[in-house]
Scaffold this motif. Structure first.
Motif, PDB file in Angstrom:
ATOM      1  N   THR A 193       0.827  -1.204   0.000  1.00 23.86           N
ATOM      2  CA  THR A 193       0.000   0.000   0.000  1.00 23.86           C
ATOM      3  C   THR A 193       0.861   1.253   0.000  1.00 23.86           C
ATOM      4  OG1 THR A 193      -1.641  -1.237   1.273  1.00 23.86           O
ATOM      5  CG2 THR A 193      -1.918   1.148   1.178  1.00 23.86           C
ATOM      6  N   GLU A 194       2.015   1.187   0.658  1.00 22.51           N
ATOM      7  CA  GLU A 194       2.896   2.350   0.734  1.00 22.51           C
ATOM      8  C   GLU A 194       3.756   2.541  -0.506  1.00 22.51           C
ATOM      9  OE1 GLU A 194       2.675   0.679   5.023  1.00 22.51           O
ATOM     10  OE2 GLU A 194       2.746  -0.096   2.971  1.00 22.51           O
ATOM     11  N   THR A 195       3.908   1.512  -1.340  1.00 20.74           N
ATOM     12  CA  THR A 195       4.906   1.580  -2.405  1.00 20.74           C
ATOM     13  C   THR A 195       4.252   1.478  -3.780  1.00 20.74           C
ATOM     14  OG1 THR A 195       5.387  -0.808  -2.235  1.00 20.74           O
ATOM     15  CG2 THR A 195       6.690   0.697  -0.876  1.00 20.74           C
ATOM     16  N   ASN A 196       4.665   0.538  -4.577  1.00 14.08           N
ATOM     17  CA  ASN A 196       4.202   0.408  -5.949  1.00 14.08           C
ATOM     18  C   ASN A 196       4.655  -0.953  -6.461  1.00 14.08           C
ATOM     19  OD1 ASN A 196       3.425   1.285  -8.766  1.00 14.08           O
ATOM     20  ND2 ASN A 196       3.254   3.247  -7.689  1.00 14.08           N
ATOM     21  N   PHE A 197       4.422  -1.216  -7.737  1.00 12.16           N
ATOM     22  CA  PHE A 197       4.844  -2.492  -8.324  1.00 12.16           C
ATOM     23  C   PHE A 197       6.342  -2.410  -8.599  1.00 12.16           C
ATOM     24  CE2 PHE A 197       2.800  -5.994 -11.105  1.00 12.16           C
ATOM     25  CZ  PHE A 197       3.809  -6.878 -10.782  1.00 12.16           C
ATOM     26  N   GLY A 230      17.666 -10.298   4.380  1.00 14.42           N
ATOM     27  CA  GLY A 230      17.654  -9.016   5.065  1.00 14.42           C
ATOM     28  C   GLY A 230      16.352  -8.304   4.776  1.00 14.42           C
ATOM     29  N   GLU A 231      16.223  -7.092   5.288  1.00 17.57           N
ATOM     30  CA  GLU A 231      14.988  -6.342   5.066  1.00 17.57           C
ATOM     31  C   GLU A 231      15.017  -5.668   3.705  1.00 17.57           C
ATOM     32  OE1 GLU A 231      12.106  -2.962   7.128  1.00 17.57           O
ATOM     33  OE2 GLU A 231      14.179  -3.167   7.804  1.00 17.57           O
ATOM     34  N   LEU A 232      13.893  -5.733   3.005  1.00 18.70           N
ATOM     35  CA  LEU A 232      13.751  -5.076   1.716  1.00 18.70           C
ATOM     36  C   LEU A 232      13.419  -3.602   1.929  1.00 18.70           C
ATOM     37  CD1 LEU A 232      13.472  -5.193  -1.412  1.00 18.70           C
ATOM     38  CD2 LEU A 232      11.044  -5.722  -1.033  1.00 18.70           C
ATOM     39  N   ILE A 233      14.225  -2.717   1.328  1.00 19.55           N
ATOM     40  CA  ILE A 233      13.919  -1.288   1.350  1.00 19.55           C
ATOM     41  C   ILE A 233      13.826  -0.802  -0.092  1.00 19.55           C
ATOM     42  CG2 ILE A 233      14.921  -0.925   3.624  1.00 19.55           C
ATOM     43  CD1 ILE A 233      17.364   0.321   2.290  1.00 19.55           C
ATOM     44  N   THR A 271       5.977   7.646  10.364  1.00 20.67           N
ATOM     45  CA  THR A 271       6.385   8.014   9.012  1.00 20.67           C
ATOM     46  C   THR A 271       7.902   8.149   8.924  1.00 20.67           C
ATOM     47  OG1 THR A 271       4.297   9.172   8.610  1.00 20.67           O
ATOM     48  CG2 THR A 271       6.168   9.757   7.207  1.00 20.67           C
ATOM     49  N   VAL A 272       8.486   8.868   9.873  1.00 18.92           N
ATOM     50  CA  VAL A 272       9.939   9.065   9.869  1.00 18.92           C
ATOM     51  C   VAL A 272      10.654   7.727   9.998  1.00 18.92           C
ATOM     52  CG1 VAL A 272      11.863  10.046  11.168  1.00 18.92           C
ATOM     53  CG2 VAL A 272       9.822  11.425  10.733  1.00 18.92           C
ATOM     54  N   ASP A 273      10.144   6.853  10.846  1.00 20.79           N
ATOM     55  CA  ASP A 273      10.786   5.556  11.041  1.00 20.79           C
ATOM     56  C   ASP A 273      10.727   4.709   9.779  1.00 20.79           C
ATOM     57  OD1 ASP A 273      11.994   3.457  12.758  1.00 20.79           O
ATOM     58  OD2 ASP A 273      10.088   2.444  12.377  1.00 20.79           O
ATOM     59  N   ALA A 274       9.566   4.666   9.130  1.00 21.01           N
ATOM     60  CA  ALA A 274       9.421   3.821   7.940  1.00 21.01           C
ATOM     61  C   ALA A 274      10.222   4.347   6.765  1.00 21.01           C
ATOM     62  CB  ALA A 274       7.948   3.704   7.562  1.00 21.01           C
ATOM     63  N   TRP A 275      10.366   5.677   6.656  1.00 21.56           N
ATOM     64  CA  TRP A 275      11.078   6.278   5.533  1.00 21.56           C
ATOM     65  C   TRP A 275      12.479   6.755   5.927  1.00 21.56           C
ATOM     66  CZ3 TRP A 275       5.808   5.991   5.128  1.00 21.56           C
ATOM     67  CH2 TRP A 275       5.261   5.769   3.870  1.00 21.56           C
ATOM     68  N   ASN A 315      16.370   7.345   6.365  1.00 27.27           N
ATOM     69  CA  ASN A 315      17.459   7.350   5.380  1.00 27.27           C
ATOM     70  C   ASN A 315      16.949   7.440   3.944  1.00 27.27           C
ATOM     71  OD1 ASN A 315      19.519   7.191   7.321  1.00 27.27           O
ATOM     72  ND2 ASN A 315      19.275   4.964   7.473  1.00 27.27           N
ATOM     73  N   LEU A 316      15.754   7.987   3.782  1.00 26.64           N
ATOM     74  CA  LEU A 316      15.149   8.258   2.479  1.00 26.64           C
ATOM     75  C   LEU A 316      14.810   6.990   1.692  1.00 26.64           C
ATOM     76  CD1 LEU A 316      17.266  11.360   1.366  1.00 26.64           C
ATOM     77  CD2 LEU A 316      15.152  11.283   2.713  1.00 26.64           C
ATOM     78  N   TRP A 317      14.669   5.883   2.398  1.00 27.89           N
ATOM     79  CA  TRP A 317      14.202   4.635   1.783  1.00 27.89           C
ATOM     80  C   TRP A 317      12.972   4.170   2.563  1.00 27.89           C
ATOM     81  CZ3 TRP A 317      16.608   1.742  -2.218  1.00 27.89           C
ATOM     82  CH2 TRP A 317      17.851   2.236  -2.650  1.00 27.89           C
ATOM     83  N   PHE A 318      12.012   3.565   1.853  1.00 27.50           N
ATOM     84  CA  PHE A 318      10.882   2.975   2.579  1.00 27.50           C
ATOM     85  C   PHE A 318      11.270   1.586   3.047  1.00 27.50           C
ATOM     86  CE2 PHE A 318       7.125   0.281   2.907  1.00 27.50           C
ATOM     87  CZ  PHE A 318       6.465   0.987   3.914  1.00 27.50           C
ATOM     88  N   HIS A 319      11.093   1.348   4.352  1.00 23.36           N
ATOM     89  CA  HIS A 319      11.432   0.069   4.964  1.00 23.36           C
ATOM     90  C   HIS A 319      10.176  -0.804   5.008  1.00 23.36           C
ATOM     91  CE1 HIS A 319      14.819   2.563   6.002  1.00 23.36           C
ATOM     92  NE2 HIS A 319      15.466   1.517   6.496  1.00 23.36           N
ATOM     93  N   THR A 320      10.210  -1.872   4.232  1.00 24.13           N
ATOM     94  CA  THR A 320       9.008  -2.691   4.053  1.00 24.13           C
ATOM     95  C   THR A 320       8.697  -3.574   5.251  1.00 24.13           C
ATOM     96  OG1 THR A 320      10.188  -4.561   3.063  1.00 24.13           O
ATOM     97  CG2 THR A 320       9.485  -2.769   1.579  1.00 24.13           C
ATOM     98  N   GLY A 321       9.727  -3.907   6.051  1.00 26.55           N
ATOM     99  CA  GLY A 321       9.520  -4.859   7.127  1.00 26.55           C
ATOM    100  C   GLY A 321       9.480  -6.299   6.647  1.00 26.55           C
TER     101      GLY A 321
END
Length: 540
Positions: free
Chosen positions: A327-331, A370-373, A393-397, A399-405
């Motif tokens: 939901t936060e990202t894209n294909f 590892g974690e996908l960003i 929001t700051v935690d998930a994004w 270092n300017l990458w979205f952290h998917t978990g």
């Protein structure tokens, strides 16, 4: 079934500026291919011209009720034309639509309404009882529009002035929107707390449709069929795929394993959408003639285990396309059908960047989990953050990458393989479940001291919900009594299948429950199984 067309006029609808906003895309479709069918719920069909006019006129009825640009409008509705009317009308007006899972109840529903600050709720009449049951003073909610006839037995929340959804109003000019303006807030289940409202800009849905349509090979004249709920990204984006690729979307109310292939035949579908659990369910049914009588060539099928893909294609003739998005990202990870490899999500799609990192955001070698960003090259191709939750929001994004978990492995040739979820979330029947929200309901039972909710493996390629429960000293509680306590307070899919009472839970030195130990232990002979009891949960 006779399908009626919507009789509307494009008169008085002004020109819309170019861009990736929904009003711009609607106007472009009307100008480019306005008489071709665009959307149907199998009772009503819209052309591109219809959709553009409906957007302007539903926006007019919203404006008549005082809804203005930036206001949030909550939507509690199944797959029907009224759902899309509200989405289009909000987009045209510059309001923000808040689609809510129709199974939401109690704490989850109250949180969504409170966090979003929705002034108006549009709800199907048979669902409004979930709102009536809330004890929620201080909500921003001012009124409720009802879709459909109201049963005399339906309790109505009089404090919010429920009235029938008004007819389409006079057309109003579209708001002067930018690609980054919010279109929707979609609530995705929290993993260590309450559900987060993902702020989805207009352009994000355009890029979803661009990449998904390209990978699926959607072309003018295609008929897309979905039985997935429009309140999720997957199905809502399928409307955009039809919109920008000059195709048509048919949205059915729900998934029916017994009628899935017949529905493909009846709708003349050429492309469809399935989730991981649907494929083994369909494969478990007796072979039927309709499995080969349809015209579907491909299905978007994220999360289908590789072992099922070949069998499904061999049996139905439908090729399955995997990939990765949220939901936060894209294909962001995938490819076309020729690039598919069983058991892998695909490669990074041009226009995105992906890394696999450790806890310090340092890239790990190929072959190591590892974690996908992720991040996107196109502006506003990703969500803008979590509504009203700046810290998350700051935690998930960071270092300017979205952290998917999500834990994944990148192979040396660039293909990505999903391993598991780092987040404490549960995926069941295509729905994301917050273990925190389930735990809060269980903990509210007077006999419960503490509880831990976690995922265990399912034969359907997704998860089942299990709860380990510690009772208060001297308390007694029957498993079925706890299930019936949870049932009116949770979506049906979030009610635990497995229960086990235990004197204690494994914890760290700081007192945090070690859920990984519970997941490793899983179901044992001491575990109570709801499915084995014969009890059937109510689904409304």
């Amino acid at each position: 079934m006779q399908i009626k067309s919507t009789d509307v006029s494009l008169d008085s609808i002004p020109d819309v500026a170019t861009g990736y906003t929904l009003p711009a895309l609607l106007a472009a479709r009307a100008a480019r291919n306005g008489n071709a069918p665009l959307f149907s719920d199998r009772t009503t069909q819209w052309t591109g011209n219809d959709a553009c006019a409906i957007a302007a006129r539903r926006a007019g009825s919203l404006a008549d009720q005082g809804i203005t640009r930036g206001d949030r409008v909550a939507l509690l509705c199944s797959n029907r034309v009224e759902f899309m009317e509200v989405v289009l009308g909000c987009a045209w007006l510059g309001a923000v639509v808040v689609p809510i899972n129709t199974a939401s109840r109690g704490l989850q529903l109250e949180h969504i309404l409170r966090n979003s600050g929705a002034r108006l709720l549009v709800a199907e009449s048979h669902l409004v009882g979930a709102v009536t049951a809330l004890d929620a003073p201080g909500l921003a909610l001012e009124r409720i529009w009802l879709i459909g006839d109201v049963s005399p037995e339906t309790p109505l929340p009089s404090q919010w002035k429920p009235t029938q959804m008004p007819p389409l109003g006079a057309a109003v000019p579209p708001a002067a929107l930018t690609d980054g303006d919010p279109l929707a807030i979609l609530y995705t289940s929290g993993t260590s707390g309450l559900s987060k409202g993902v702020i989805c800009p207009h352009a994000q849905f355009y890029w979803w449709a661009h990449y998904t349509g390209r990978h699926l090979g959607v072309t003018a004249g295609d008929v897309l069929y979905t039985c997935l709920p429009l309140f999720h990204t997957n199905a809502l984006n399928s409307f955009y795929q039809a919109l920008i690729h000059d195709a048509k979307l048919v949205a059915d109310r729900r998934f029916s394993a017994s009628r899935f292939f017949e529905n493909l035949v009846e709708t003349q579908a050429t492309v469809t959408f399935v989730l991981g659990a649907m494929v083994p369910i369909l494969l478990g049914r007796p072979i039927a003639a309709a499995e080969r009588a349809h015209s579907v060539r491909i299905a978007l099928a994220p999360g289908v285990p590789g072992k099922f893909q070949e069998d499904f294609t061999s049996r139905s003739g439908i090729r399955l396309l995997d990939g990765y998005g949220s939901t936060e990202t894209n294909f962001a990870i995938g490819g076309d059908i020729q690039q598919q490899r069983a058991g892998y999500m695909g490669q990074v799609v041009a226009g995105f960047e992906a890394r696999v990192v450790n806890d310090n955001d340092q890239q790990v070698p190929d072959g190591e989990p590892g974690e996908l960003i992720l991040r996107a090259e196109q502006p506003f191709a990703f969500a803008a953050g979590y509504f009203g939750m700046p810290e998350k929001t700051v935690d998930a994004w960071r270092n300017l990458w979205f952290h998917t978990g999500d834990r994944v492995v990148r192979e040396a040739d660039g293909y990505f393989r999903f391993v598991d979820r780092q987040k404490d979330a549960i995926r069941r029947r295509g729905e994301n479940i917050s273990s925190y929200e389930v735990e809060q309901v269980i903990l509210s039972h007077p006999a419960v001291e503490t509880a831990a909710v976690f995922a265990v493996h399912s034969a359907l390629a997704e998860d089942e919900v299990m709860a380990m429960v510690v009772l208060r000293p001297g308390a007694q509680l029957d498993p079925m009594a706890l299930i019936q306590f949870c049932e009116p307070r949770l979506p049906y899919f979030a009610v635990p299948r497995y229960l086990e009472f235990t004197p204690d839970l494994p914890k760290t030195e700081n007192g945090k429950i070690q859920k990984y130990k519970l997941r490793e232990r899983g179901v044992t002979e001491q575990t109570w199984d709801l499915d084995a009891s014969g009890y059937r949960l109510k689904r409304s």
